[in-house]
Design a protein around this motif. Sequence first.
Motif, PDB file in Angstrom:
ATOM      1  N   TRP A  17       0.746  -1.373  -0.102  1.00 29.96           N
ATOM      2  CA  TRP A  17      -0.025  -0.141  -0.151  1.00 29.96           C
ATOM      3  C   TRP A  17       0.884   1.348   0.110  1.00 29.96           C
ATOM      4  CZ3 TRP A  17      -4.312   2.391  -0.875  1.00 29.96           C
ATOM      5  CH2 TRP A  17      -4.518   3.704  -0.151  1.00 29.96           C
ATOM      6  N   VAL A  18       0.641   2.023  -0.760  1.00 35.22           N
ATOM      7  CA  VAL A  18       1.339   3.477  -0.935  1.00 35.22           C
ATOM      8  C   VAL A  18       0.564   4.478  -0.574  1.00 35.22           C
ATOM      9  CG1 VAL A  18       2.492   5.001  -2.560  1.00 35.22           C
ATOM     10  CG2 VAL A  18       2.566   2.495  -2.920  1.00 35.22           C
ATOM     11  N   ASN A  19       0.815   5.250   0.497  1.00 34.61           N
ATOM     12  CA  ASN A  19      -0.193   6.401   0.976  1.00 34.61           C
ATOM     13  C   ASN A  19       0.444   7.534   0.353  1.00 34.61           C
ATOM     14  OD1 ASN A  19      -1.962   7.644   2.499  1.00 34.61           O
ATOM     15  ND2 ASN A  19      -0.400   7.963   4.262  1.00 34.61           N
ATOM     16  N   GLY A  20       0.107   7.656  -1.173  1.00 37.97           N
ATOM     17  CA  GLY A  20       0.295   8.589  -1.878  1.00 37.97           C
ATOM     18  C   GLY A  20       0.320   8.188  -3.347  1.00 37.97           C
ATOM     19  N   PRO A  21       0.920   9.004  -4.080  1.00 39.98           N
ATOM     20  CA  PRO A  21       1.171   8.712  -5.620  1.00 39.98           C
ATOM     21  C   PRO A  21       2.159   7.416  -5.886  1.00 39.98           C
ATOM     22  CG  PRO A  21       0.911  11.099  -5.489  1.00 39.98           C
ATOM     23  CD  PRO A  21       1.269  10.576  -4.176  1.00 39.98           C
ATOM     24  N   VAL A  22       1.898   6.969  -7.032  1.00 43.72           N
ATOM     25  CA  VAL A  22       3.000   6.065  -7.420  1.00 43.72           C
ATOM     26  C   VAL A  22       3.367   6.782  -8.849  1.00 43.72           C
ATOM     27  CG1 VAL A  22       3.478   3.739  -8.865  1.00 43.72           C
ATOM     28  CG2 VAL A  22       2.534   3.814  -6.628  1.00 43.72           C
ATOM     29  N   ILE A  23       4.843   6.758  -8.978  1.00 45.42           N
ATOM     30  CA  ILE A  23       5.593   7.573 -10.322  1.00 45.42           C
ATOM     31  C   ILE A  23       6.203   6.454 -10.826  1.00 45.42           C
ATOM     32  CG2 ILE A  23       6.682   9.434 -10.720  1.00 45.42           C
ATOM     33  CD1 ILE A  23       6.421  10.849  -8.149  1.00 45.42           C
ATOM     34  N   PHE A  44       5.124   9.340  -1.479  1.00 44.55           N
ATOM     35  CA  PHE A  44       5.067   8.637  -2.825  1.00 44.55           C
ATOM     36  C   PHE A  44       6.219   7.606  -2.957  1.00 44.55           C
ATOM     37  CE2 PHE A  44       8.503  12.026  -2.848  1.00 44.55           C
ATOM     38  CZ  PHE A  44       9.386  11.512  -3.495  1.00 44.55           C
ATOM     39  N   VAL A  45       5.991   6.671  -4.009  1.00 51.11           N
ATOM     40  CA  VAL A  45       7.214   5.961  -4.624  1.00 51.11           C
ATOM     41  C   VAL A  45       7.354   5.999  -6.279  1.00 51.11           C
ATOM     42  CG1 VAL A  45       7.258   3.321  -5.004  1.00 51.11           C
ATOM     43  CG2 VAL A  45       6.175   3.935  -2.847  1.00 51.11           C
ATOM     44  N   VAL A  46       8.698   5.931  -6.460  1.00 48.73           N
ATOM     45  CA  VAL A  46       9.097   6.174  -7.681  1.00 48.73           C
ATOM     46  C   VAL A  46       9.411   4.899  -8.246  1.00 48.73           C
ATOM     47  CG1 VAL A  46      10.665   7.037  -9.207  1.00 48.73           C
ATOM     48  CG2 VAL A  46       9.774   8.485  -7.256  1.00 48.73           C
ATOM     49  N   LEU A  47       8.943   4.221  -9.016  1.00 43.79           N
ATOM     50  CA  LEU A  47       9.338   3.074  -9.797  1.00 43.79           C
ATOM     51  C   LEU A  47      10.024   3.091 -11.189  1.00 43.79           C
ATOM     52  CD1 LEU A  47       5.930   1.103  -9.545  1.00 43.79           C
ATOM     53  CD2 LEU A  47       7.871   1.149  -7.877  1.00 43.79           C
ATOM     54  N   GLU A  48      11.254   2.517 -11.244  1.00 42.58           N
ATOM     55  CA  GLU A  48      12.108   2.651 -12.366  1.00 42.58           C
ATOM     56  C   GLU A  48      12.709   1.386 -12.891  1.00 42.58           C
ATOM     57  OE1 GLU A  48      14.179   3.484 -15.441  1.00 42.58           O
ATOM     58  OE2 GLU A  48      13.074   5.091 -14.454  1.00 42.58           O
ATOM     59  N   LYS A  49      12.420   1.195 -14.176  1.00 38.08           N
ATOM     60  CA  LYS A  49      13.064  -0.286 -14.686  1.00 38.08           C
ATOM     61  C   LYS A  49      14.217  -0.262 -14.736  1.00 38.08           C
ATOM     62  CE  LYS A  49      12.246  -0.464 -19.168  1.00 38.08           C
ATOM     63  NZ  LYS A  49      11.470  -0.950 -20.389  1.00 38.08           N
ATOM     64  N   ALA A  50      15.249   0.743 -15.162  1.00 36.12           N
ATOM     65  CA  ALA A  50      16.636   0.606 -15.143  1.00 36.12           C
ATOM     66  C   ALA A  50      17.267   0.838 -13.575  1.00 36.12           C
ATOM     67  CB  ALA A  50      17.224   1.666 -15.823  1.00 36.12           C
ATOM     68  N   ASP A  51      18.497   0.890 -13.653  1.00 32.74           N
ATOM     69  CA  ASP A  51      19.092   0.701 -12.301  1.00 32.74           C
ATOM     70  C   ASP A  51      19.621   2.022 -11.966  1.00 32.74           C
ATOM     71  OD1 ASP A  51      21.186   0.972 -14.280  1.00 32.74           O
ATOM     72  OD2 ASP A  51      22.370  -0.658 -13.517  1.00 32.74           O
ATOM     73  N   CYS A  52      19.265   3.222 -12.697  1.00 30.29           N
ATOM     74  CA  CYS A  52      19.629   4.431 -12.476  1.00 30.29           C
ATOM     75  C   CYS A  52      18.362   5.560 -12.762  1.00 30.29           C
ATOM     76  CB  CYS A  52      21.037   4.642 -13.340  1.00 30.29           C
ATOM     77  SG  CYS A  52      20.577   4.567 -15.056  1.00 30.29           S
ATOM     78  N   VAL A  53      18.840   6.823 -12.402  1.00 25.48           N
ATOM     79  CA  VAL A  53      17.981   7.847 -12.788  1.00 25.48           C
ATOM     80  C   VAL A  53      18.181   8.223 -14.123  1.00 25.48           C
ATOM     81  CG1 VAL A  53      17.646   8.643 -10.340  1.00 25.48           C
ATOM     82  CG2 VAL A  53      19.428   9.854 -11.649  1.00 25.48           C
ATOM     83  N   ALA A  54      17.275   8.831 -14.944  1.00 23.19           N
ATOM     84  CA  ALA A  54      17.580   9.313 -16.492  1.00 23.19           C
ATOM     85  C   ALA A  54      18.278   8.216 -17.100  1.00 23.19           C
ATOM     86  CB  ALA A  54      18.328  10.561 -16.343  1.00 23.19           C
ATOM     87  N   SER A  55      17.609   6.853 -16.992  1.00 29.82           N
ATOM     88  CA  SER A  55      18.248   6.015 -17.883  1.00 29.82           C
ATOM     89  C   SER A  55      18.470   6.504 -19.364  1.00 29.82           C
ATOM     90  CB  SER A  55      17.469   4.624 -17.768  1.00 29.82           C
ATOM     91  OG  SER A  55      16.085   4.886 -18.028  1.00 29.82           O
ATOM     92  N   LEU A  56      17.306   6.877 -20.020  1.00 28.13           N
ATOM     93  CA  LEU A  56      17.734   7.078 -21.379  1.00 28.13           C
ATOM     94  C   LEU A  56      19.067   8.017 -21.503  1.00 28.13           C
ATOM     95  CD1 LEU A  56      16.493   7.279 -24.226  1.00 28.13           C
ATOM     96  CD2 LEU A  56      15.339   9.431 -23.525  1.00 28.13           C
ATOM     97  N   TRP A  57      19.087   8.983 -20.896  1.00 29.89           N
ATOM     98  CA  TRP A  57      20.534   9.800 -20.917  1.00 29.89           C
ATOM     99  C   TRP A  57      21.591   8.950 -20.702  1.00 29.89           C
ATOM    100  CZ3 TRP A  57      21.484  15.001 -22.491  1.00 29.89           C
ATOM    101  CH2 TRP A  57      20.457  15.639 -23.021  1.00 29.89           C
ATOM    102  N   PRO A 109      14.321   6.115  -6.035  1.00 27.38           N
ATOM    103  CA  PRO A 109      13.459   5.265  -6.715  1.00 27.38           C
ATOM    104  C   PRO A 109      13.905   3.826  -6.260  1.00 27.38           C
ATOM    105  CG  PRO A 109      14.639   6.869  -8.076  1.00 27.38           C
ATOM    106  CD  PRO A 109      15.300   7.069  -6.672  1.00 27.38           C
ATOM    107  N   LEU A 110      12.666   3.034  -6.633  1.00 24.31           N
ATOM    108  CA  LEU A 110      12.915   1.791  -6.449  1.00 24.31           C
ATOM    109  C   LEU A 110      13.231   1.042  -7.698  1.00 24.31           C
ATOM    110  CD1 LEU A 110       9.860   0.714  -4.400  1.00 24.31           C
ATOM    111  CD2 LEU A 110      12.062   0.948  -3.581  1.00 24.31           C
ATOM    112  N   PHE A 111      14.826   0.728  -7.957  1.00 27.47           N
ATOM    113  CA  PHE A 111      15.210   0.374  -9.326  1.00 27.47           C
ATOM    114  C   PHE A 111      15.003  -0.753  -9.627  1.00 27.47           C
ATOM    115  CE2 PHE A 111      18.125   3.987  -8.094  1.00 27.47           C
ATOM    116  CZ  PHE A 111      17.893   5.033  -8.867  1.00 27.47           C
ATOM    117  N   ASN A 112      15.130  -1.429 -11.010  1.00 26.36           N
ATOM    118  CA  ASN A 112      15.027  -2.844 -11.567  1.00 26.36           C
ATOM    119  C   ASN A 112      13.446  -3.236 -11.315  1.00 26.36           C
ATOM    120  OD1 ASN A 112      17.872  -3.010 -12.363  1.00 26.36           O
ATOM    121  ND2 ASN A 112      18.116  -3.042 -10.276  1.00 26.36           N
TER     122      ASN A 112
END
Length: 355
Positions: A17-23, A44-57, A109-112
Amino acid sequence: MFSFSDNYDCFSRRCVWVNGPVIVGAGPSGLAVAAGLKEQGVPFVVLEKADCVASLWQNRTYDRLKLHLPKQFCQLPEFPFPENYPKYPTKKQFIDYLESYAKKFDINPLFNECVESAKYDETCRLWRVKTVSISGDAAGSEVEYLCQWLVVATGENSEPVVLEIEGLSEFKGEVLHACDYRSGETFRGKKVVVVGCGNSGMEVCLDLCNHDTKPSMVVRSSVHVLPREILGKSTFELAMLMLKWLPLWLVDKILLFLAWMILGNMEKFGLKRPSVGPLELKNTQGKTPVLDIGAIEKIRSREIQLVPGINKFSSSMVELVNGKMIEIDSVIFATGYRSNVPYWLEVRKISIPQD
């Protein structure tokens, strides 16, 4: 944020349960949203598929990349770029800036964590966001996040687009997308075809030229090319200033006239302009004009050869739509990206009563 039973969902999926937005997404937009929520004390919770922020860059850009717009138009809320940064920060500087931004606002963020699906449950009036871990000791483990709000911040450039062209599977040379291109150093002395004449295609060709390669660039459609700066001022900044006082159609005409004055008539080299102006085209179709940083000069000098669309490939040759055959060693697809959101986001269908 807390967990329900580890045996939830047929004993295979943990429920959180996230007591706020999921990003979803830890790129610039996701980080900016997270920082804004942090400032207001919203969890909030940030979910990221990669292992870093700004994975595209970090993982999908070439070494010579810089911001195409001045830094003041690219900075995130409440955190300006360092004063010692140049007008157009480099790839490394922008990555350092984004990592500093996450650190400043304590965004972790929660990576991977790859989002498999996100659906609004009408019964409990919550979003159900299902993920699977794709790396580390927890690889393969599944989690379902329950929240009242969902923020999609994965951008438009999640998945590279590679064209399906006859004979490509038979081609013996190197085939890659611009997201896997790093430098022209590895292409010295090779015959390279770059498919696509957008910002990435132009920059890849320019980089190849700077490493003593004479690339051929496939131009399949019309494109707007504008100088990055006009009289020392950013073309984007100039356009935004004019839009405060003038209608969009007139600003488009002024930009095209100035581009013609600075870059000349590019149609004689094979670059045709669309009938719709650059700003209108961006607003209506999402197509971004090319901001030239040197490729046009290479096109004029024929260091970059413009060729029409590709008909088919063979083991070492490419046949163009005009019937001409070109021997090549490598092909780079600068054919853009697409969003992956339609694959995992289930949007509610709203029934509209008929009169």
